[in-house]
Design an enzyme around this catalytic site. Sequence first.
Site, PDB file in Angstrom:
ATOM      1  N   GLY A  46      -3.060   5.479  -0.537  1.00 59.31           N
ATOM      2  CA  GLY A  46      -3.266   4.515  -1.606  1.00 59.31           C
ATOM      3  C   GLY A  46      -2.580   3.207  -1.290  1.00 59.31           C
ATOM      4  CD  GLN A  51       1.782  -0.642  -1.775  1.00 59.77           C
ATOM      5  OE1 GLN A  51       0.769  -0.099  -2.202  1.00 59.77           O
ATOM      6  NE2 GLN A  51       2.624  -0.014  -0.962  1.00 59.77           N
ATOM      7  CB  CYS A  93       5.970   3.912  -1.197  1.00 59.05           C
ATOM      8  SG  CYS A  93       5.248   2.318  -1.627  1.00 59.05           S
ATOM      9  CG  LEU A  94       1.367   2.886   3.005  1.00 56.76           C
ATOM     10  CD1 LEU A  94      -0.033   2.295   2.887  1.00 56.76           C
ATOM     11  CD2 LEU A  94       1.571   3.499   4.376  1.00 56.76           C
ATOM     12  CG  HIS A 135       2.905   5.670  -5.766  1.00 51.94           C
ATOM     13  ND1 HIS A 135       4.052   6.192  -5.200  1.00 51.94           N
ATOM     14  CD2 HIS A 135       2.652   4.516  -5.094  1.00 51.94           C
ATOM     15  CE1 HIS A 135       4.481   5.365  -4.252  1.00 51.94           C
ATOM     16  NE2 HIS A 135       3.652   4.347  -4.153  1.00 51.94           N
ATOM     17  CD  GLU A 136      -1.094   3.161  -4.834  1.00 56.83           C
ATOM     18  OE1 GLU A 136      -0.612   2.012  -4.851  1.00 56.83           O
ATOM     19  OE2 GLU A 136      -0.878   3.956  -3.921  1.00 56.83           O
ATOM     20  CG  HIS A 139       2.815  -0.081  -5.959  1.00 58.84           C
ATOM     21  ND1 HIS A 139       3.954  -0.580  -5.372  1.00 58.84           N
ATOM     22  CD2 HIS A 139       2.490   1.020  -5.243  1.00 58.84           C
ATOM     23  CE1 HIS A 139       4.309   0.200  -4.344  1.00 58.84           C
ATOM     24  NE2 HIS A 139       3.434   1.181  -4.252  1.00 58.84           N
TER      25      HIS A 139
HETATM   26 NI    NI Z   1       3.402   2.747  -2.832  1.00 57.66          NI
END
Ligand code: NI
Length: 169
Positions: A46, A51, A93-94, A135-136, A139
């Site tokens: 995701g 991000q 998380c990226l 999670h997204e 963000h």
């Molecule tokens: Ni993330």
Amino acid sequence: MAVRNIREIGDEILNKRSKEVTKINDRTNELIDDMIETMYEANGVGLAAPQVGVLKRIVVIDTSTDEEEDGLIVLINPQITETEGEQTGSEGCLSVPGKTGMVTRPEKVRATYLDRDMKEQTLEAEGLLARAVCHECDHLEGKLYVDLVEGELMDVPNPHQEEETGDEI
Ligand code: NI
């Protein structure tokens, strides 16, 4: 399409609230295409627009494991309307590379969103997909999972074993 630079923890854009999308133009479409490419390039499940440095309420998710299966979902202005149950599991998380931690999320969520044609849609998700949606959406509010971690934020022991220690979303 192009792979964009993923912002990492410490970059203040990750702590800002993203703005509602009111129309889809060429730039928005290019952003969405780039987010999809960036997510796949980074082997994430995701990615949210902040991000890649854009404060728009856009999320891309693909939790499918079978390469033949098309699990790509693009959510514009997503809103979680119902939750059910609980799941506790490892999350990554990226934007927080090399780290993982235990987070409790709802087991099931229902969300409304707009698709790329700005049509209203509803998503019913459970398990990893429900976790990714939560999670997204966080963000988009400027929140990172590290603030929800139960216990310690841990180092991913071996980058080649990431699948066993949590998906990066
Ligand atoms: Ni993330």
